[in-house]
Design an enzyme around this catalytic site. Structure first.
Site, PDB file in Angstrom:
ATOM      1  CE  LYS A   8      -3.724  -2.378   2.477  1.00 19.96           C
ATOM      2  NZ  LYS A   8      -2.979  -3.598   2.843  1.00 19.96           N
ATOM      3  CG  ASP A  31       6.951   8.819  -0.033  1.00 20.62           C
ATOM      4  OD1 ASP A  31       7.238  10.025  -0.204  1.00 20.62           O
ATOM      5  OD2 ASP A  31       7.325   8.163   0.949  1.00 20.62           O
ATOM      6  NE  ARG A  83     -13.041 -13.036   7.632  1.00 18.34           N
ATOM      7  CZ  ARG A  83     -11.906 -12.516   7.164  1.00 18.34           C
ATOM      8  NH1 ARG A  83     -11.523 -12.781   5.929  1.00 18.34           N
ATOM      9  NH2 ARG A  83     -11.170 -11.738   7.921  1.00 18.34           N
ATOM     10  CD  GLN A 134     -11.136  -7.517   6.437  1.00 16.02           C
ATOM     11  OE1 GLN A 134     -11.539  -6.473   5.946  1.00 16.02           O
ATOM     12  NE2 GLN A 134      -9.892  -7.905   6.328  1.00 16.02           N
TER      13      GLN A 134
END
Length: 229
Positions: free
Chosen positions: A63, A66, A177, A186
């Site tokens: 993730k 910058d 799930r 979650q």
């Protein structure tokens, strides 16, 4: 049962020893693994190389976000690792810099639209005025415009964003799930077959496999559901 490349198992474990034990337990049932922050900072980058040497696919979930130059240099380093997928936050400038750096490399860049642990209240607290669906849709469109290889979003948004993506773009959905599995932290989740039907190309699954009494059996059950979807 042979591996299904659409299934990515999250190696969200504290050490490379734990990760290698899980990989060994899963054997030929799984061919694609995700390495995130927890493992990356505990030897996971070297493990990524070993997994690639063993013929596995690797999704590096960092993730990144910058300034442009830093993004480009980070992508250069990830290319040297030889992994298959890399995540960065779906901010237009960051995506454009990463895409330019990855050009011709074969690395699939994925824009993270919104974390699956976040809902409307979390966005409001962070100062965003959009609801989750609107923000995900806008970032998906921006990812396509930037030339990204795909996006990461909740399976709840998969059907909504699939039409705005190019046919070649990957749609990777965490927060999967199976029936009866605990939600954990979650908030926006879906079962494997429903996620694929909604347009997902890859499913990221962690605890329902890694924390199962028999991880290999859990993976095979999920693969069977995926193939019958």
């Amino acid at each position: 049962m042979l591996a299904d490349p659409r299934l990515i198992v999250a190696l969200d474990v504290p050490s490379t020893g734990d990760a290698e034990a899980l990989v060994a337990t899963l054997g030929d049932a799984v061919s694609f693994y995700k390495i995130g922050y927890q493992l990356a900072f505990a030897g996971g980058l070297d493990l990524a190389r070993r997994l690639k040497d063993a013929g596995k696919n690797v999704f590096l979930d960092m993730k990144l976000l910058d300034i442009d130059n830093t993004m480009a240099r980070a992508v250069d380093s990830v290319i040297d690792l030889g992994v298959d997928m890399l995540t960065l936050h779906a901010y237009p400038k960051a995506m454009r810099a990463a895409v330019e750096a990855a050009s011709g490399s074969g690395l699939c860049l994925l824009g993270v639209t919104l974390l699956t642990s976040m809902d409307a209240a979390d966005l409001a607290e962070a100062g965003y005025h959009d609801d989750p669906r609107a923000l995900v849709l806008r970032r998906a469109e921006q990812a396509r415009q930037a030339g990204m290889g795909g996006i990461v979003c909740s399976a709840e948004e998969a059907a909504m964003v699939r039409p705005v993506l190019s046919d070649a773009m990957k749609l990777v959905t965490p927060g999967i799930r199976p029936a009866g599995a605990a939600l954990g932290d979650q908030k926006r989740v879906m079962a494997p077959a429903r996620a694929l039907a909604a347009g997902a190309t890859h499913l990221v699954i962690g605890r329902p496999i890694s924390a199962a009494a028999d991880p290999a059996a859990a993976a095979r059950e999920i693969i069977a559901e995926m193939r019958n979807s």
